[in-house]
Enzyme design. Structure first.
Site, PDB file in Angstrom:
ATOM      1  N   ASP A 188       0.847  -1.194   0.000  1.00  0.00           N
ATOM      2  CA  ASP A 188       0.000   0.000   0.000  1.00  0.00           C
ATOM      3  C   ASP A 188       0.882   1.243   0.000  1.00  0.00           C
ATOM      4  O   ASP A 188       2.117   1.142  -0.022  1.00  0.00           O
ATOM      5  CB  ASP A 188      -0.972  -0.009   1.201  1.00  0.00           C
ATOM      6  CG  ASP A 188      -2.314   0.628   0.832  1.00  0.00           C
ATOM      7  OD1 ASP A 188      -2.306   1.757   0.320  1.00  0.00           O
ATOM      8  OD2 ASP A 188      -3.360  -0.010   1.038  1.00  0.00           O
ATOM      9  N   HIS A 258      -2.856   2.963  -4.850  1.00  0.00           N
ATOM     10  CA  HIS A 258      -2.221   2.608  -3.572  1.00  0.00           C
ATOM     11  C   HIS A 258      -0.797   2.101  -3.814  1.00  0.00           C
ATOM     12  O   HIS A 258      -0.381   1.091  -3.244  1.00  0.00           O
ATOM     13  CB  HIS A 258      -3.060   1.563  -2.824  1.00  0.00           C
ATOM     14  CG  HIS A 258      -4.320   2.141  -2.247  1.00  0.00           C
ATOM     15  ND1 HIS A 258      -4.328   3.034  -1.197  1.00  0.00           N
ATOM     16  CD2 HIS A 258      -5.635   1.979  -2.594  1.00  0.00           C
ATOM     17  CE1 HIS A 258      -5.578   3.377  -0.904  1.00  0.00           C
ATOM     18  NE2 HIS A 258      -6.390   2.764  -1.749  1.00  0.00           N
ATOM     19  N   GLU A 322      -9.785   2.655  -5.432  1.00  0.00           N
ATOM     20  CA  GLU A 322      -9.328   4.013  -5.142  1.00  0.00           C
ATOM     21  C   GLU A 322      -8.108   4.417  -5.976  1.00  0.00           C
ATOM     22  O   GLU A 322      -7.064   4.741  -5.431  1.00  0.00           O
ATOM     23  CB  GLU A 322      -9.029   4.134  -3.645  1.00  0.00           C
ATOM     24  CG  GLU A 322     -10.259   3.876  -2.790  1.00  0.00           C
ATOM     25  CD  GLU A 322      -9.994   3.956  -1.280  1.00  0.00           C
ATOM     26  OE1 GLU A 322     -10.874   4.450  -0.565  1.00  0.00           O
ATOM     27  OE2 GLU A 322      -8.917   3.513  -0.838  1.00  0.00           O
ATOM     28  N   TRP A 388     -17.170  -3.726  -1.588  1.00  0.00           N
ATOM     29  CA  TRP A 388     -16.889  -3.032  -0.314  1.00  0.00           C
ATOM     30  C   TRP A 388     -17.664  -1.726  -0.171  1.00  0.00           C
ATOM     31  O   TRP A 388     -18.020  -1.347   0.927  1.00  0.00           O
ATOM     32  CB  TRP A 388     -15.378  -2.786  -0.159  1.00  0.00           C
ATOM     33  CG  TRP A 388     -14.782  -1.672  -0.984  1.00  0.00           C
ATOM     34  CD1 TRP A 388     -14.371  -1.745  -2.276  1.00  0.00           C
ATOM     35  CD2 TRP A 388     -14.502  -0.334  -0.551  1.00  0.00           C
ATOM     36  NE1 TRP A 388     -13.867  -0.540  -2.688  1.00  0.00           N
ATOM     37  CE2 TRP A 388     -13.930   0.344  -1.638  1.00  0.00           C
ATOM     38  CE3 TRP A 388     -14.688   0.351   0.661  1.00  0.00           C
ATOM     39  CZ2 TRP A 388     -13.545   1.677  -1.574  1.00  0.00           C
ATOM     40  CZ3 TRP A 388     -14.294   1.676   0.734  1.00  0.00           C
ATOM     41  CH2 TRP A 388     -13.724   2.322  -0.379  1.00  0.00           C
ATOM     42  N   TYR A 413     -16.795  -3.669   7.893  1.00  0.00           N
ATOM     43  CA  TYR A 413     -15.546  -2.945   8.146  1.00  0.00           C
ATOM     44  C   TYR A 413     -15.300  -2.879   9.655  1.00  0.00           C
ATOM     45  O   TYR A 413     -15.858  -2.044  10.364  1.00  0.00           O
ATOM     46  CB  TYR A 413     -15.587  -1.562   7.470  1.00  0.00           C
ATOM     47  CG  TYR A 413     -15.013  -1.625   6.071  1.00  0.00           C
ATOM     48  CD1 TYR A 413     -15.298  -2.712   5.243  1.00  0.00           C
ATOM     49  CD2 TYR A 413     -14.160  -0.637   5.584  1.00  0.00           C
ATOM     50  CE1 TYR A 413     -14.758  -2.802   3.965  1.00  0.00           C
ATOM     51  CE2 TYR A 413     -13.612  -0.724   4.306  1.00  0.00           C
ATOM     52  CZ  TYR A 413     -13.921  -1.812   3.505  1.00  0.00           C
ATOM     53  OH  TYR A 413     -13.375  -1.906   2.251  1.00  0.00           O
ATOM     54  N   ASP A 415     -12.877  -1.952  11.285  1.00  0.00           N
ATOM     55  CA  ASP A 415     -12.092  -0.826  11.837  1.00  0.00           C
ATOM     56  C   ASP A 415     -13.030   0.320  12.244  1.00  0.00           C
ATOM     57  O   ASP A 415     -12.572   1.337  12.764  1.00  0.00           O
ATOM     58  CB  ASP A 415     -11.042  -0.329  10.831  1.00  0.00           C
ATOM     59  CG  ASP A 415     -11.628   0.058   9.477  1.00  0.00           C
ATOM     60  OD1 ASP A 415     -12.698  -0.469   9.100  1.00  0.00           O
ATOM     61  OD2 ASP A 415     -11.011   0.895   8.792  1.00  0.00           O
ATOM     62  N   THR A 465      -5.843  -0.852   9.209  1.00  0.00           N
ATOM     63  CA  THR A 465      -5.137  -0.570  10.464  1.00  0.00           C
ATOM     64  C   THR A 465      -4.502   0.825  10.550  1.00  0.00           C
ATOM     65  O   THR A 465      -3.502   0.987  11.236  1.00  0.00           O
ATOM     66  CB  THR A 465      -4.052  -1.652  10.701  1.00  0.00           C
ATOM     67  OG1 THR A 465      -3.136  -1.614   9.596  1.00  0.00           O
ATOM     68  CG2 THR A 465      -4.651  -3.033  10.832  1.00  0.00           C
ATOM     69  N   GLU A 466      -5.094   1.801   9.878  1.00  0.00           N
ATOM     70  CA  GLU A 466      -4.553   3.159  10.045  1.00  0.00           C
ATOM     71  C   GLU A 466      -4.463   3.524  11.520  1.00  0.00           C
ATOM     72  O   GLU A 466      -3.495   4.160  11.963  1.00  0.00           O
ATOM     73  CB  GLU A 466      -5.452   4.193   9.350  1.00  0.00           C
ATOM     74  CG  GLU A 466      -5.374   4.208   7.848  1.00  0.00           C
ATOM     75  CD  GLU A 466      -6.395   3.297   7.188  1.00  0.00           C
ATOM     76  OE1 GLU A 466      -6.851   2.327   7.823  1.00  0.00           O
ATOM     77  OE2 GLU A 466      -6.761   3.551   6.018  1.00  0.00           O
TER      78      GLU A 466
HETATM   79  C1  ACM Z   1     -11.097  -0.210   0.460  1.00  0.00           C
HETATM   80  O1  ACM Z   1     -11.609  -0.113   1.585  1.00  0.00           O
HETATM   81  N1  ACM Z   1     -10.452   0.815  -0.088  1.00  0.00           N
HETATM   82  C2  ACM Z   1     -11.194  -1.433  -0.301  1.00  0.00           C
END
Ligand code: ACM
Ligand code: ZN
Length: 531
Positions: A188, A258, A322, A388, A413, A415, A465-466
């Site tokens: 990433d 990414h 993205e 997603w 998600y 997180d 995991t940001e």
């Molecule tokens: C993603 O959450 N950008 C796949």
């Protein structure tokens, strides 16, 4: 045989109605469970785990069981190639691959599986029964099989790095929940985490960022270099560890977006050829792989050639999410590619990129998974979509005849925060509000017709995991919501939140015994919306 069995939930309902509250509490709920009368069976220290066939994989599974039972129940059990034993393991080819039959009778316990994986899942059920009843087990019969073949969990090891031991601890947690896919996010913007021998600078440069942003993407950074990567030997170790728990590891190598860590290492991979860095903040960045230059494809194919040597998985995840198109719009090579390939625009250029890499994977015997953005410029029939941004990408893909894994951020998600008042209660999350009850309400089939449903491979929970820096925090985010996803993946439509709540109390005692962190909010009710 079948007519002796009751659907598990119906049986539990009968027992609850009659006031008995110690009926078997299993997560995920088994398909069929019937209790037999009798005083129970005592699994004691002198017991043997017998594998009559001596099957190599079953023998390894028996050793895994002996280790878990020693840790969890202080039992010393001896695995042996033998036709007699108190805990007997066998294959029964008449069962489906992951299906199992568990019988606790007065003369002993027998687990039969359609394959060693089925026996393994039968054992995960037994672990929970031991947590509930101790070593004197009530007599019962269970017949069970999963609804979905794909039951996944993703861990992002780029934003924060988790050691091999921590990754193994995560795999242990998946095993208990009968999850059979580990999606390993390895590249990433903020770090390249997989050793590629042909490109050693990736480990020197791409795996390290100069510092990390503080707080929720504030303007301040900590000034401390942060890095880490997995050697190929370590990756093989993780793949073997997962495989002994019947978990397939699916690596994700992100493209075309990414890509900052790769571009910082080899600037010729980008459109402008300079000015890149391993990112120190979170977000989406315009620095992406150049789709015009042949050298980009050569690089990525060489990378994937090493990746497929390391990972025997049928699927390789190529990301695809993205990807801003700004640099492609200004890049002469990318614009030339659009003209040469008669593409309409940059969305079609992204499709060209992904299709070309997918073709390479297919030629090497593998299949591609991509995030739902890859639908935008058109995809091949063979691509599998990970939905997603809600379920709509997955629905469109299934309607187009593509296979789908449902992991909508609305439900999967992990997180996201688990309460509506994170400031007061919770360790950091990325945002949002995703209590377990919301996760549990996911309908993987959403609005699909009977025919379209066959394209849904399964479900997955994602841990980005940001804001998650430790294994304890990963566990806090995963548990107990992963148990809800486990129940969806295993049982699909046979769900009952109140009954799940009762059954989770037993799984919770197993979390405690293992020393795993879990969020308390579902158990103490603080995950309810703030009044
Ligand atoms: C993603 O959450 N950008 C796949
Ligand atoms: Zn370019």
């Amino acid at each position: 045989m079948k007519n002796l069995l009751f659907p598990a939930l119906a049986l539990i309902a009968v027992l609850s109605a009659s006031g008995a509250d110690n009926s078997p509490a299993l997560v995920p709920a088994p398909q069929y469970l019937v209790c037999d009368s009798g005083s129970g069976f005592d699994l004691c220290d002198a017991s043997r785990i017998a594998v009559p066939s001596g099957d190599r994989v079953l023998m390894q599974t028996a050793e895994y069981m002996a280790r878990e039972l020693s840790q969890e129940n202080k039992l010393t059990l001896k695995p042996a190639k033998s036709s007699v034993g108190e805990l007997l393991l066998a294959k029964d080819p008449s069962l489906g691959d992951e299906a199992y039959r568990l019988r606790i009778a007065s003369e002993g316990i027998r687990i039969e599986g359609g394959s060693p994986a089925g026996v393994f899942y039968g054992f995960q059920t037994l672990r929970q029964l031991l947590a509930q009843y101790g070593t004197t087990l009530p007599l019962m019969r269970i017949e069970d099989a999963p609804a979905f073949a794909y039951r996944g969990a993703m861990l992002d090891c780029c934003r924060h790095f988790f050691t091999v031991e921590e990754v193994k601890a995560f795999l242990d947690l998946l095993a208990l929940h009968k999850i059979n896919r580990f999606h390993w996010h390895l590249t990433d913007d903020q770090g390249w985490r997989i050793e590629i021998r042909r490109y050693p600078e990736l480990m020197k440069i791409g795996s390290v960022r100069s510092e990390t942003v503080l707080g929720h993407n504030t303007s301040a950074c900590d000034g401390v270099p942060y890095g880490g990567y997995y050697t190929q030997a370590e990756i093989r170790e993780v793949v073997a560890y997962a495989s002994s728990r019947f978990i397939e590891v699916i690596p994700e190598i992100e493209m075309p977006g990414h890509a900052s860590a790769a571009l910082a290492t080899y600037p010729w991979l980008g459109c402008t050829g300079s000015g890149y860095k391993v990112q120190t903040r979170w977000g989406v960045f315009p620095e992406v792989f150049c789709a015009g230059k042949e050298s980009t494809f050569e690089f990525l194919q060489q990378v994937l050639a090493e990746v497929i040597e390391l990972f025997p998985s049928k699927y390789i995840h190529l990301g695809g999410d993205e990807c801003p198109k700004t640099s492609w719009k200004e890049c002469p090579s990318c614009q030339q590619r659009i003209r040469d390939e008669h593409l309409k625009n940059e969305n079609e250029l992204q499709s060209y990129f992904v299709l070309r890499m997918e073709r390479w994977l297919n030629e090497h015997g593998r299949n591609m998974i991509g995030w739902d953005e890859i639908l935008e410029g058109g995809i091949s029939k063979s691509a599998t979509i990970m939905s997603w941004r809600g379920s709509s990408g997955g629905i469109a893909a299934a309607r187009a005849g593509n296979k789908v894994i449902m992991t909508p951020n609305t439900h999967c998600y992990l997180d996201y925060y688990q309460t509506s008042d994170p400031q007061r209660l919770e360790p950091w999350g990325i945002g949002g509000y995703l209590p377990l009850s919301k996760t549990y309400s996911l309908d993987p089939y959403d609005r699909l017709t009977e025919d379209e449903r066959s394209y849904i491979l399964g479900v997955q929970g994602n841990i980005w995991t940001e804001y998650i820096v430790s294994l304890a925090h990963v566990q806090h985010m995963a548990l107990p919501r992963l148990a809800a996803l486990s129940e969806i993946g295993w049982t699909c439509e046979r769900r009952d939140l109140e009954d799940f709540r009762r059954r989770m109390e037993v799984l919770r005692t197993l979390y405690d015994r293992k020393g795993w962190r879990y969020a308390p909010y579902f158990f103490d009710g603080t995950d309810a919306p703030k009044p």
